[in-house]
Design a protein around this motif. Structure first.
Motif, PDB file in Angstrom:
ATOM      1  N   ILE A  10      96.869  39.269  58.705  1.00 47.94           N
ATOM      2  CA  ILE A  10      96.549  37.965  59.301  1.00 47.94           C
ATOM      3  C   ILE A  10      95.847  38.152  60.642  1.00 47.94           C
ATOM      4  O   ILE A  10      94.842  37.493  60.935  1.00 47.94           O
ATOM      5  CB  ILE A  10      97.834  37.136  59.458  1.00 47.94           C
ATOM      6  N   PHE A  50      92.014  37.058  61.817  1.00 48.88           N
ATOM      7  CA  PHE A  50      91.911  35.979  62.797  1.00 48.88           C
ATOM      8  C   PHE A  50      90.540  35.905  63.484  1.00 48.88           C
ATOM      9  O   PHE A  50      89.911  34.836  63.490  1.00 48.88           O
ATOM     10  CB  PHE A  50      93.023  36.131  63.836  1.00 48.88           C
ATOM     11  N   THR A 102      96.115  32.069  59.532  1.00 49.32           N
ATOM     12  CA  THR A 102      95.503  32.073  60.869  1.00 49.32           C
ATOM     13  C   THR A 102      95.407  30.651  61.423  1.00 49.32           C
ATOM     14  O   THR A 102      95.566  30.436  62.629  1.00 49.32           O
ATOM     15  CB  THR A 102      94.098  32.693  60.833  1.00 49.32           C
TER      16      THR A 102
END
Length: 272
Positions: free
Chosen positions: A53, A57, A234
């Motif tokens: 994640i 981002f 995100t």
């Protein structure tokens, strides 16, 4: 320079600030660490590792996407929140100041506050359309209640001695509200503002899931529908960071506006 009584040391303000900062950072760091460990090595498509994640981002939340989605959401939230604060404080001051007005309005307020704001989204869409006006009205309709009810209780709790003293000095009308009522009720008003902020963020996301073309709620739903699961996570992180930053800004404003109140409370705690 004030003298410190014998046997007592001067309190160190920097030590208190460092300790407070440690408490603020410690719990989020612990939760992130637990999330990292729990998700590390996960093969579940709906529960990707935190490292994935975080790696995704910066590719998702570019400057262009922040302008296209975060800025419109923030503007809607601020518009709805400001409208709710203005209406809630004004109506709360009026209702709390007059017993007869409060007796008439109380049954209606108890009925309306029991209606969940998300239920009103389809109704508001009928009257306000599907544009930004609808989203602002949805946010304001949910944020107004904690501000209104806390303002009413704060105004009702104004010290009667202060009210009588102001009346004896000829301080009435708007001057009384400005110099006596609002300062006395301001701690409770800010309690309502804090509660309304979290409600506003929730309603911002919900309103953007209905007939929207931009915004954080719209983008997160689009990621979910496209099975871009790391991208969806995100977006959830962006919502959490937005809530944290707005809460921190509100706390700074509260500390400045209610400096006298926090000073009195801190001095009463330190007094033997």
């Amino acid at each position: 320079m004030t003298d410190v009584p014998a046997g007592r040391t001067r309190p160190n303000p920097w030590g208190g600030l460092l300790l407070r900062a440690l408490f603020v950072v410690a719990l989020p760091a612990l939760l992130v660490g637990l999330w990292w460990l729990a998700s590390d090595g996960s093969g579940n498509v709906y529960w990707p590792p935190l490292r994935t994640i975080l790696r995704t981002f910066p590719d998702v939340w570019t400057r262009a996407r922040l302008r296209a989605d975060l800025v419109p959401s923030l503007l809607r939230l601020l518009a709805g929140y400001a409208s709710a604060a203005t209406a809630g404080i004004a109506l709360g001051t009026l209702i709390g100041s007059y017993r007869k007005v409060r007796a008439v309005c109380e049954p209606v307020l108890e009925f309306l506050r029991a209606v969940p704001p998300p239920v009103l989204v389809p109704v508001i869409m009928l009257f306000a359309g599907i544009g930004d006006t609808m989203k602002i009205v949805v946010i304001a309709s949910g944020c107004v209640w904690p501000i209104l009810l806390n303002t009413i209780e704060g105004v009702r709790a104004v010290d009667s001695v202060m009210s009588e003293t102001a009346r004896s000095y000829g301080i009435t009308g708007p001057a009384r509200i400005r110099s006596v009522v609002l300062p006395s009720a301001s701690p409770q008003i800010f309690a309502g503002l804090r509660q309304a902020l979290s409600i506003g963020i929730i309603l911002m996301v919900i309103s953007e899931m209905f007939a929207a073309s931009n915004g954080l709620g719209f983008t997160i739903v689009q990621f979910q529908r496209g099975f871009a699961i790391p991208d969806m996570w995100t977006g959830i992180l962006v919502l959490g960071l937005l809530g944290f930053l707005l809460s921190a800004v509100l706390q700074v404003v509260e500390r400045r506006v209610l400096g006298w109140y926090h000073g009195l409370r801190d001095s009463s705690r330190r007094s033997p």
